[in-house]
Design a protein around this motif. Structure first.
Motif, PDB file in Angstrom:
ATOM      1  N   LYS A  27     165.491  28.065  34.221  1.00  0.00           N
ATOM      2  CA  LYS A  27     164.604  28.834  33.347  1.00  0.00           C
ATOM      3  C   LYS A  27     163.276  28.113  33.183  1.00  0.00           C
ATOM      4  N   PHE A  28     163.333  26.740  32.920  1.00  0.00           N
ATOM      5  CA  PHE A  28     162.035  26.138  32.634  1.00  0.00           C
ATOM      6  C   PHE A  28     161.069  25.995  33.825  1.00  0.00           C
ATOM      7  N   GLU A  29     161.608  25.874  35.304  1.00  0.00           N
ATOM      8  CA  GLU A  29     160.573  25.844  36.382  1.00  0.00           C
ATOM      9  C   GLU A  29     160.286  27.210  36.289  1.00  0.00           C
ATOM     10  N   LYS A  30     161.170  28.505  36.114  1.00  0.00           N
ATOM     11  CA  LYS A  30     160.368  29.621  36.221  1.00  0.00           C
ATOM     12  C   LYS A  30     159.519  29.910  35.426  1.00  0.00           C
ATOM     13  N   THR A  31     159.600  29.426  34.018  1.00  0.00           N
ATOM     14  CA  THR A  31     158.680  29.754  32.766  1.00  0.00           C
ATOM     15  C   THR A  31     157.301  28.923  33.280  1.00  0.00           C
ATOM     16  N   MET A  32     157.415  27.773  34.134  1.00  0.00           N
ATOM     17  CA  MET A  32     156.085  27.054  34.311  1.00  0.00           C
ATOM     18  C   MET A  32     155.632  27.866  35.515  1.00  0.00           C
ATOM     19  N   ALA A  33     156.335  28.059  36.408  1.00  0.00           N
ATOM     20  CA  ALA A  33     155.667  29.055  37.475  1.00  0.00           C
ATOM     21  C   ALA A  33     154.894  30.209  37.270  1.00  0.00           C
ATOM     22  N   CYS A  34     155.687  31.012  36.140  1.00  0.00           N
ATOM     23  CA  CYS A  34     155.143  32.072  35.669  1.00  0.00           C
ATOM     24  C   CYS A  34     153.782  31.882  35.027  1.00  0.00           C
ATOM     25  N   ARG A  35     153.808  30.817  34.290  1.00  0.00           N
ATOM     26  CA  ARG A  35     152.301  30.386  33.560  1.00  0.00           C
ATOM     27  C   ARG A  35     151.249  29.918  34.654  1.00  0.00           C
ATOM     28  N   LYS A  36     151.681  29.403  35.485  1.00  0.00           N
ATOM     29  CA  LYS A  36     150.646  28.995  36.758  1.00  0.00           C
ATOM     30  C   LYS A  36     150.165  30.306  37.340  1.00  0.00           C
ATOM     31  N   ILE A  37     151.177  31.266  37.535  1.00  0.00           N
ATOM     32  CA  ILE A  37     150.711  32.562  38.079  1.00  0.00           C
ATOM     33  C   ILE A  37     149.874  33.149  37.187  1.00  0.00           C
ATOM     34  N   MET A  38     150.027  33.171  35.972  1.00  0.00           N
ATOM     35  CA  MET A  38     149.182  33.943  34.889  1.00  0.00           C
ATOM     36  C   MET A  38     147.760  33.168  34.796  1.00  0.00           C
ATOM     37  N   ARG A  39     147.750  32.015  35.014  1.00  0.00           N
ATOM     38  CA  ARG A  39     146.597  31.373  35.052  1.00  0.00           C
ATOM     39  C   ARG A  39     145.590  31.678  36.283  1.00  0.00           C
TER      40      ARG A  39
END
Length: 117
Positions: A27-39
């Motif tokens: 879940k942490f990795e996915k959250t971080m990836a989602c944040r990167k994609i949003m940025r």
């Protein structure tokens, strides 16, 4: 900021979504990836907004130039005339031999008449 070509932007979007799909169920990795994609998406949207704003400015300026040509006045004179007209100050544009007033929407009329002519 460097300009990117459309294929590079598409490639970056595709890479971002591939990254998200390849991440494990952590879940942490996915959250971080989602944040990167949003940025990254925000950056890409900002680039597109700047391009659109530049295109809008060029379009408006071309209408202004057509109004200057159509009314045979110098750009500085037309700018001053429009500022005075918007402010409610009496104004007129002078050609070499005659006095002419230009309505505020002269820019739109000049650009539309050039399309038909």
């Amino acid at each position: 900021m460097a300009s990117r070509n459309p294929s590079e932007i598409d490639d970056r979007k595709r890479d971002n979504f591939s990254l998200l799909e390849s991440i494990s169920n952590n879940k942490f990795e996915k959250t971080m990836a989602c944040r990167k994609i949003m940025r990254e998406t925000t950056k890409l949207n900002q680039i597109e907004e700047k391009k659109q704003a530049a295109a809008d400015v060029m379009f408006q300026y071309s209408k202004f130039v057509m109004a200057c040509i159509g009314n045979q006045v110098r750009p500085a004179d037309l700018r001053l005339h429009l500022m005075k007209e918007i402010s409610g100050i009496p104004t007129s544009l002078k050609r070499e031999t005659a006095q002419v007033t230009v309505p505020v929407d002269a820019m739109a009329e000049s650009s539309s008449s050039s399309k038909h002519g």
